[in-house]
Scaffold this motif. Sequence first.
Motif, PDB file in Angstrom:
ATOM      1  N   LEU A 166       0.863  -1.170   0.000  1.00  0.00           N
ATOM      2  CA  LEU A 166       0.000   0.000   0.000  1.00  0.00           C
ATOM      3  C   LEU A 166       0.903   1.224   0.000  1.00  0.00           C
ATOM      4  O   LEU A 166       1.741   1.368   0.887  1.00  0.00           O
ATOM      5  N   VAL A 167       0.713   2.084  -0.967  1.00  0.00           N
ATOM      6  CA  VAL A 167       1.570   3.261  -1.089  1.00  0.00           C
ATOM      7  C   VAL A 167       0.710   4.509  -0.995  1.00  0.00           C
ATOM      8  O   VAL A 167      -0.174   4.728  -1.833  1.00  0.00           O
ATOM      9  N   GLU A 168       0.976   5.312   0.050  1.00  0.00           N
ATOM     10  CA  GLU A 168       0.219   6.547   0.266  1.00  0.00           C
ATOM     11  C   GLU A 168       0.976   7.742  -0.277  1.00  0.00           C
ATOM     12  O   GLU A 168       2.212   7.737  -0.328  1.00  0.00           O
ATOM     13  N   SER A 169       0.232   8.755  -0.637  1.00  0.00           N
ATOM     14  CA  SER A 169       0.829  10.017  -1.054  1.00  0.00           C
ATOM     15  C   SER A 169      -0.176  11.141  -0.819  1.00  0.00           C
ATOM     16  O   SER A 169      -1.366  10.877  -0.605  1.00  0.00           O
ATOM     17  N   GLY A 170       0.324  12.370  -0.836  1.00  0.00           N
ATOM     18  CA  GLY A 170      -0.562  13.518  -0.745  1.00  0.00           C
ATOM     19  C   GLY A 170      -0.539  14.276   0.566  1.00  0.00           C
ATOM     20  O   GLY A 170      -1.193  15.303   0.696  1.00  0.00           O
ATOM     21  N   SER A 188     -12.098  -7.602  -5.238  1.00  0.00           N
ATOM     22  CA  SER A 188     -13.374  -7.537  -4.536  1.00  0.00           C
ATOM     23  C   SER A 188     -13.219  -8.061  -3.117  1.00  0.00           C
ATOM     24  O   SER A 188     -12.147  -8.468  -2.697  1.00  0.00           O
ATOM     25  N   ASN A 189     -14.348  -8.031  -2.380  1.00  0.00           N
ATOM     26  CA  ASN A 189     -14.394  -8.563  -1.014  1.00  0.00           C
ATOM     27  C   ASN A 189     -13.344  -7.943  -0.110  1.00  0.00           C
ATOM     28  O   ASN A 189     -12.599  -8.630   0.588  1.00  0.00           O
ATOM     29  N   ASN A 190     -13.283  -6.622  -0.141  1.00  0.00           N
ATOM     30  CA  ASN A 190     -12.345  -5.958   0.737  1.00  0.00           C
ATOM     31  C   ASN A 190     -12.883  -4.610   1.178  1.00  0.00           C
ATOM     32  O   ASN A 190     -13.854  -4.085   0.616  1.00  0.00           O
ATOM     33  N   ARG A 191     -12.284  -4.084   2.186  1.00  0.00           N
ATOM     34  CA  ARG A 191     -12.573  -2.747   2.668  1.00  0.00           C
ATOM     35  C   ARG A 191     -11.252  -1.999   2.781  1.00  0.00           C
ATOM     36  O   ARG A 191     -10.308  -2.494   3.397  1.00  0.00           O
ATOM     37  N   MET A 192     -11.197  -0.843   2.194  1.00  0.00           N
ATOM     38  CA  MET A 192     -10.005   0.007   2.302  1.00  0.00           C
ATOM     39  C   MET A 192     -10.366   1.254   3.093  1.00  0.00           C
ATOM     40  O   MET A 192     -11.523   1.673   3.112  1.00  0.00           O
ATOM     41  N   PRO A 218     -10.944  -0.627 -10.358  1.00  0.00           N
ATOM     42  CA  PRO A 218      -9.990  -1.197 -11.319  1.00  0.00           C
ATOM     43  C   PRO A 218      -8.539  -0.816 -11.020  1.00  0.00           C
ATOM     44  O   PRO A 218      -7.624  -1.547 -11.368  1.00  0.00           O
ATOM     45  N   LYS A 219      -8.360   0.324 -10.372  1.00  0.00           N
ATOM     46  CA  LYS A 219      -7.000   0.774 -10.056  1.00  0.00           C
ATOM     47  C   LYS A 219      -6.580   0.416  -8.635  1.00  0.00           C
ATOM     48  O   LYS A 219      -5.458   0.746  -8.227  1.00  0.00           O
ATOM     49  N   ASN A 220      -7.484  -0.246  -7.880  1.00  0.00           N
ATOM     50  CA  ASN A 220      -7.197  -0.567  -6.478  1.00  0.00           C
ATOM     51  C   ASN A 220      -6.666   0.653  -5.735  1.00  0.00           C
ATOM     52  O   ASN A 220      -5.672   0.587  -5.003  1.00  0.00           O
ATOM     53  N   THR A 221      -7.332   1.751  -5.939  1.00  0.00           N
ATOM     54  CA  THR A 221      -6.895   3.037  -5.379  1.00  0.00           C
ATOM     55  C   THR A 221      -8.023   3.690  -4.599  1.00  0.00           C
ATOM     56  O   THR A 221      -9.182   3.643  -5.038  1.00  0.00           O
ATOM     57  N   ILE A 222      -7.674   4.254  -3.456  1.00  0.00           N
ATOM     58  CA  ILE A 222      -8.641   5.061  -2.717  1.00  0.00           C
ATOM     59  C   ILE A 222      -8.100   6.465  -2.537  1.00  0.00           C
ATOM     60  O   ILE A 222      -6.885   6.694  -2.594  1.00  0.00           O
TER      61      ILE A 222
END
Length: 118
Positions: free
Chosen positions: A4-8, A30-34, A74-78
């Motif tokens: 997991l890579v955070e930025s900002g 699928s089947n996840n919570r971020m 699709p980008k697995n990004t939050i």
Amino acid sequence: QVTLVESGGGLVQAGGSLRLTCVASGVMFSNNRMGWYRQAPGKQRELVATVTSGGTTNYANSVEDRFTISRDNPKNTIYLQMNNLKPEDTGVYYCNWRRTVTPVSTYWGQGTQVTVSS
């Protein structure tokens, strides 16, 4: 290998805005919570906001009228859009990914610092 890579993160004056991004790799679509958690100096880590792969969101009471969490599956990004920031929002913000079906597993990012000056 899950990463997991955070930025900002950064320094902003009270009333300002920041947008955090977390990109997950090596995880299920699928089947996840971020979500985002934060930890201020001398305090425990606390929930800020989460979003499931189905789009259900959850917010801490202290941020629900100022922050917005969203995701691009699709980008697995939050993303976490933070508006009207307050000094008490200062802390290290951690991205979290959690599988919501058995076997349950969870992963954390390295964190990104958010500092709000008064």
